[in-house]
Design a protein around this motif. Sequence first.
Motif, PDB file in Angstrom:
ATOM      1  N   VAL A 181     -11.766  -5.681  -6.699  1.00 43.86           N
ATOM      2  CA  VAL A 181     -12.256  -5.309  -5.377  1.00 43.86           C
ATOM      3  C   VAL A 181     -13.755  -5.568  -5.292  1.00 43.86           C
ATOM      4  O   VAL A 181     -14.497  -5.221  -6.207  1.00 43.86           O
ATOM      5  CB  VAL A 181     -11.950  -3.817  -5.142  1.00 43.86           C
ATOM      6  N   GLY A 183      -5.203   2.003   0.101  1.00 42.00           N
ATOM      7  CA  GLY A 183      -4.947   1.108   1.221  1.00 42.00           C
ATOM      8  C   GLY A 183      -4.661   1.864   2.515  1.00 42.00           C
ATOM      9  O   GLY A 183      -5.066   1.453   3.600  1.00 42.00           O
ATOM     10  N   ASN A 191       0.844  -1.203   0.000  1.00 44.20           N
ATOM     11  CA  ASN A 191       0.000   0.000   0.000  1.00 44.20           C
ATOM     12  C   ASN A 191       0.867   1.237   0.000  1.00 44.20           C
ATOM     13  O   ASN A 191       1.820   1.347   0.756  1.00 44.20           O
ATOM     14  CB  ASN A 191      -0.877   0.051   1.245  1.00 44.20           C
ATOM     15  N   GLY A 192       0.512   2.165  -0.867  1.00 42.68           N
ATOM     16  CA  GLY A 192       1.252   3.423  -0.907  1.00 42.68           C
ATOM     17  C   GLY A 192       2.516   3.348  -1.722  1.00 42.68           C
ATOM     18  O   GLY A 192       3.291   4.305  -1.758  1.00 42.68           O
ATOM     19  N   ILE A 199     -12.693 -12.328   0.406  1.00 45.54           N
ATOM     20  CA  ILE A 199     -11.327 -12.832   0.351  1.00 45.54           C
ATOM     21  C   ILE A 199     -10.895 -13.317   1.724  1.00 45.54           C
ATOM     22  O   ILE A 199     -11.560 -13.076   2.728  1.00 45.54           O
ATOM     23  CB  ILE A 199     -10.357 -11.756  -0.185  1.00 45.54           C
ATOM     24  N   VAL A 257     -10.533  -4.699   1.818  1.00 45.16           N
ATOM     25  CA  VAL A 257     -10.441  -4.210   0.441  1.00 45.16           C
ATOM     26  C   VAL A 257      -9.248  -3.262   0.318  1.00 45.16           C
ATOM     27  O   VAL A 257      -9.050  -2.394   1.164  1.00 45.16           O
ATOM     28  CB  VAL A 257     -11.753  -3.475   0.089  1.00 45.16           C
ATOM     29  N   SER A 258      -8.443  -3.440  -0.717  1.00 51.27           N
ATOM     30  CA  SER A 258      -7.289  -2.587  -1.003  1.00 51.27           C
ATOM     31  C   SER A 258      -6.110  -2.759  -0.064  1.00 51.27           C
ATOM     32  O   SER A 258      -5.116  -2.043  -0.205  1.00 51.27           O
ATOM     33  CB  SER A 258      -7.644  -1.083  -0.994  1.00 51.27           C
ATOM     34  N   LEU A 259      -6.209  -3.645   0.910  1.00 54.98           N
ATOM     35  CA  LEU A 259      -5.062  -3.801   1.808  1.00 54.98           C
ATOM     36  C   LEU A 259      -4.044  -4.784   1.225  1.00 54.98           C
ATOM     37  O   LEU A 259      -4.418  -5.786   0.617  1.00 54.98           O
ATOM     38  CB  LEU A 259      -5.520  -4.323   3.172  1.00 54.98           C
ATOM     39  N   GLU A 271     -16.508  -5.937   4.219  1.00 52.54           N
ATOM     40  CA  GLU A 271     -15.295  -6.062   3.406  1.00 52.54           C
ATOM     41  C   GLU A 271     -14.167  -5.173   3.902  1.00 52.54           C
ATOM     42  O   GLU A 271     -13.702  -4.268   3.207  1.00 52.54           O
ATOM     43  CB  GLU A 271     -15.609  -5.730   1.942  1.00 52.54           C
ATOM     44  N   GLU A 314      -6.787  -2.221  -9.232  1.00 53.59           N
ATOM     45  CA  GLU A 314      -7.530  -3.133  -8.352  1.00 53.59           C
ATOM     46  C   GLU A 314      -8.926  -3.436  -8.874  1.00 53.59           C
ATOM     47  O   GLU A 314      -9.929  -3.131  -8.243  1.00 53.59           O
ATOM     48  CB  GLU A 314      -7.619  -2.542  -6.937  1.00 53.59           C
ATOM     49  N   HIS A 345      -3.770  -6.511  -5.209  1.00 56.15           N
ATOM     50  CA  HIS A 345      -3.176  -7.150  -4.044  1.00 56.15           C
ATOM     51  C   HIS A 345      -3.610  -8.597  -3.950  1.00 56.15           C
ATOM     52  O   HIS A 345      -3.072  -9.341  -3.154  1.00 56.15           O
ATOM     53  CB  HIS A 345      -3.621  -6.445  -2.757  1.00 56.15           C
ATOM     54  N   ILE A 346      -4.640  -8.937  -4.700  1.00 59.77           N
ATOM     55  CA  ILE A 346      -5.165 -10.288  -4.540  1.00 59.77           C
ATOM     56  C   ILE A 346      -5.034 -11.046  -5.844  1.00 59.77           C
ATOM     57  O   ILE A 346      -4.731 -10.478  -6.894  1.00 59.77           O
ATOM     58  CB  ILE A 346      -6.636 -10.267  -4.066  1.00 59.77           C
ATOM     59  N   HIS A 370      -9.874   3.384  -8.978  1.00 62.90           N
ATOM     60  CA  HIS A 370     -10.507   2.896  -7.760  1.00 62.90           C
ATOM     61  C   HIS A 370     -11.994   3.251  -7.761  1.00 62.90           C
ATOM     62  O   HIS A 370     -12.828   2.456  -7.379  1.00 62.90           O
ATOM     63  CB  HIS A 370      -9.860   3.554  -6.529  1.00 62.90           C
TER      64      HIS A 370
END
Lengths: 218, 218, 243, 52, 210, 210
Positions: free
Chosen positions: E145, F120, E37-38, F175, F145-147, F142, E142, E174-175, E71
Amino acid sequence: MIGLLKRDLTLAIRAGGGFGLSLAFFLIFTTLVPFGVGPQTQILAEIAPGILWLGALLACLLSLDRIFQLDWEDGTLDLVATSPVPLEGLAAMKALAHWITTGLPLVAAAPVLGLLLNLPGPAYPWLMASLALGTPALSAIGTFGAALTVGIKRGGLLLSLLVLPLYIPTLIFGALCVARAATGQDATTPLVLVAGITAGALALLPFAAAAALRVNLR
Amino acid sequence: MIGLLKRDLTLAIRAGGGFGLSLAFFLIFTTLVPFGVGPQTQILAEIAPGILWLGALLACLLSLDRIFQLDWEDGTLDLVATSPVPLEGLAAMKALAHWITTGLPLVAAAPVLGLLLNLPGPAYPWLMASLALGTPALSAIGTFGAALTVGIKRGGLLLSLLVLPLYIPTLIFGALCVARAATGQDATTPLVLVAGITAGALALLPFAAAAALRVNLR
Amino acid sequence: MSSLWEYANPRKFMATSAFLLPWTAGIAAVCLVTGLVWGFFFTPDDFRQGSTVKIIYVHVPAAIMAINAWFMMLVTSIIWVIRRHHVSVLAAKAAAPVGMVFTLIALATGALWGQPMWGTWWEWDPRLTSFLILFLFYLGYMALWEAIENPDSAADLTSVLCLVGSVFAVISRYALLFWNQGLHQGATLSLDREQNISNVYWYPLVITLAGFGFLFIALVLYRTRTEIRARRLKALIAQERMA
Amino acid sequence: MMPDLGTYSVPVLSSYAVSLGLLVAVVVASIWKARRVRARLEEVESRRGRAT
Amino acid sequence: MSLSVTDLACARGPAQILAGVTFSVAAGQALILRGPNGAGKTTLLRTLAGLTPPLAGTIEADPDAIAYAAHADGLKSALTVEENLAFWASVFGTHDPAPAIEAFNLAPLLHRRAGEMSAGQKRRLSLARLLVTGRPVWCLDEPTVSLDVENVARFAAAVKAHLAGGGSAVIATHIDLGLPEAATLDISRFVAKQIRADDPFADSFAEGAA
Amino acid sequence: MSLSVTDLACARGPAQILAGVTFSVAAGQALILRGPNGAGKTTLLRTLAGLTPPLAGTIEADPDAIAYAAHADGLKSALTVEENLAFWASVFGTHDPAPAIEAFNLAPLLHRRAGEMSAGQKRRLSLARLLVTGRPVWCLDEPTVSLDVENVARFAAAVKAHLAGGGSAVIATHIDLGLPEAATLDISRFVAKQIRADDPFADSFAEGAA
Ligand code: HEM
Ligand SMILES: Nc1ncnc2c1ncn2[C@@H]1O[C@H](COP(=O)(O)OP(=O)(O)OP(=O)(O)O)[C@@H](O)[C@H]1O
Ligand SMILES: Nc1ncnc2c1ncn2[C@@H]1O[C@H](COP(=O)(O)OP(=O)(O)OP(=O)(O)O)[C@@H](O)[C@H]1O
Ligand SMILES: [Mg+2]
Ligand SMILES: [Mg+2]
């Protein structure tokens, strides 16, 4: 580009009334004036041209911040910016949609409100002509202001601060035109000037608005 | 609840100017009037009380739709509704924050603008008193209107349509108070009535606003 | 009849209104035609107002019914808020456009009457002005209905608006009296008839008033039926989309 | 048959015209909306009737 | 269509976020961007899409070839699914939303307003938009999501079809996306957070000389 | 604190979405809600949080015990991370945001404005809000999300600590959350989409009579 216009009109009609609302605001504003100023018909007739133009201007102003704000918030603006539609075209379509939903109804309703304020008879055609020629400039200028302030939450008041000074010339000549007609003087010169401002605004401001949008999206 | 107020004030100051902007609108509006109406001091002095009150009212109006809209869009309103703060308290704090950022600066600035419109001397204290007593009602009524229309995209104009008729009594008594003072008549009765409206609005409308919020969150 | 509240059930209301509708519409038509024809063709001119006195037969009933319509909306809205009877609030929704049209008639005929009588189309007289405000309230009420998607939320919010609006309408009326004393006629139709207009004008006026009243009832019944159907239509479409 | 309206014929006649016009307008609008809603409802009901 | 990026430096507001980003994606290929993240995935994608000008480096691709999905969904809640798609089709000058509706199984939702859908349903609609653009290079931020397993599979199928048709894709996530054959680029090694190099106030001002 | 739900029917707008939802979560337990997109997870959580009144059934829990976290972050972009947390602390009458900052490693971002963070990072902040509420029952929609992986682990640790402290949690997700010991409830078996039962317009009204 027609797609943009069509969508904006659909949204205006579907969400929150569209055409009717700027009209309603105009109506309410003109009824509020006597409550403030007092019921003397003499005075009302004298200030009627100015008040009518001021009402039209404020009705335009109030709907400005929605021109780009919602598209910006939900990400649509980013996506349109990466589409084949040039931002200049977007700005022009937005101004047009704003005029159709705001300026056009005002032109039609102005005479009725003139009655409420005892506007003298000969001024009516000039009132309509000056509004018809002047409100497109208001929409174009407003679109430019909205493009400048897109992305600023609570930008509404800032927007009016930016836009109102730009509205002054249109207001002066528009109101002057009606006021002259009301007192039986020749009103063509101010009318021509209003038309000139509109022509200039329409030709140039979409480019300025697009430039402002580009900066804000960066 | 103080947290809510503090946050609203911080946001107002940080995002888009806060205090200054409603003032700026008020200023611009009062300067636009002579452009529309013409520069005759005689007429201006006569309409000054009404115009000043009208300007204050419109300045309040312009910032109304932001009262709940932003909190609603980013989900804060849902979260506050599930917090220990009652929605009535939220509505009251929102109205208070709106008044501090909008009404209060207007009270302070009104005398200067009175000068611009040649408001006669004895009217100044009454102008300030009537605005100080009347603007809280405008904020409370406006908060109620904002609660009704939260969740409606492009609700701005609808909001003014709903709220402006409710503003009429305050406007009438407020402007009447100043106008009477300007012509040397007794202005206490309208002032007391303004205060009465404010007291009533403050006592009852937060409940109506909370009811409307509850419906809109459902 | 077990209880008045049964009529709040849509099916019961549909049945009852189907029975009442032809009667009320018929009475309305008869009264309107009789009253207006009598008033227009068979009443003498007033010595002061000349033939303009004939305007009274449309102006006054429309004005009275415009106010009553708002009052009815207030009552039905309160019923919805307290007892949550759906038909009640739909009746308020149905009445709003009718009330608005009556207001418009009162305004227009008043304006047309004002021109010969007062020498101006419009005068900022408290009576007239409060009508203009009433018109704005109708507009706002209808616009709020239109703007909200969910029917139950719309019902709740418009009811709250109607309640608060009524309070402010009363205050406005008072404020207006304070603001301007006005030119408009006082009450003609007080209970003490002797002090008021003479019988020649009185009978047709009462008949048109009844006509406007029944017309209002008939229209509200009819429009409420439409609103009920529209509401069911909405429910069915929602159901289809869910499937 | 027509009564003599004197100098005021214009306001009187136009008042009646405006009033009747507006009354007819609400009635027609109500009928129009009723017809439309009813037709759409019947369409949906019959679609459902077939489905179930 | 291929996309190739050399020595790109990307900025967000006053800060440079990434520097020296170099990669290329050939037609028919997908590249998955990874990074904590970031790290700067969104920043990079916005730069590729042409929304933020790069500080340095070159992007070799026609900006009119890139379809960007952010997003945010970019949906109008007052319009129906069909109207939302029709709008984007008209903006991109394409005409047939049918394949998009098909690919994300939007047919049952066609007349639903976007505001009345669940998070995952909205996301499906915003992904369907990509097919409507008709553009060859997808830059997706993403994309999966809020999607459930079944719809992630739909998305993977849509990407595969797109690649098979000669398109390419850059996808930040991320997934797991169910695209085992795609290359992966971890952008954390390009992270170079500092004041933008083109900011003239970044140097100290050697006060003595002034 | 425990949460127990019996025969709950939930609605969204004019539609009933779920019926017969029955489950209970004891103190120290977490329940993971699963179900395809549009099944009704968000609807259920909003009902639990007290935002939407239930159509039928009972929720046995003090509404003042529930902390709700929605799809939307509920952050003010003009405020810094610290100010956002301080605001929520004041609303919930709690005072120490330090554990929340610690749990989601927000210390380096403390003076960053929420609007200038990545997706995130925003999400981390909105999860930190939960710790600030000091409430025992978490209803999360959720949350991850985004992490990225590291932050998902932080979230899992925070949930575990919360459960260990006698709290409980209901979490909707598509997830994996890294909470293997949590029970799972698939809500698709409660889906009962139809017109709300309390809608009197659902009955046909025998138009023939009219
Ligand atoms: C736009 C202008 C006007 C409006 C909005 C208006 C409105 C009203 C209203 C609200 C009423 C009250 C009905 C009631 O509640 O009893 C009324 C009654 C009446 N109006 Fe007007 N009016 C207007 C102009 C005029 C004019 C110009 C005249 C004649 C000179 C007039 C004569 C009357 C009379 C005789 C009544 C019956 C009084 C009564 O029964 O209370 N109106 N009008
Ligand atoms: N408007 C902004 N102004 C300044 N810095 C920003 C702004 N937006 C983002 N940043 C910073 O830039 C960096 C990169 O952000 P970016 O959104 O590109 O990350 P990301 O890789 O997409 O992360 P995520 O996986 O959380 O979406 C982050 O450290 C973020 O804090
Ligand atoms: N405002 C609304 N009006 C009507 N129906 C709605 C509304 N919002 C959601 N729905 C419908 O209600 C159902 C349940 O939605 P919900 O948001 O609870 O799903 P969810 O399980 O949270 O899905 P997701 O995993 O996509 O977030 C969906 O079929 C959706 O289309
Ligand atoms: Mg990102
Ligand atoms: Mg959901």
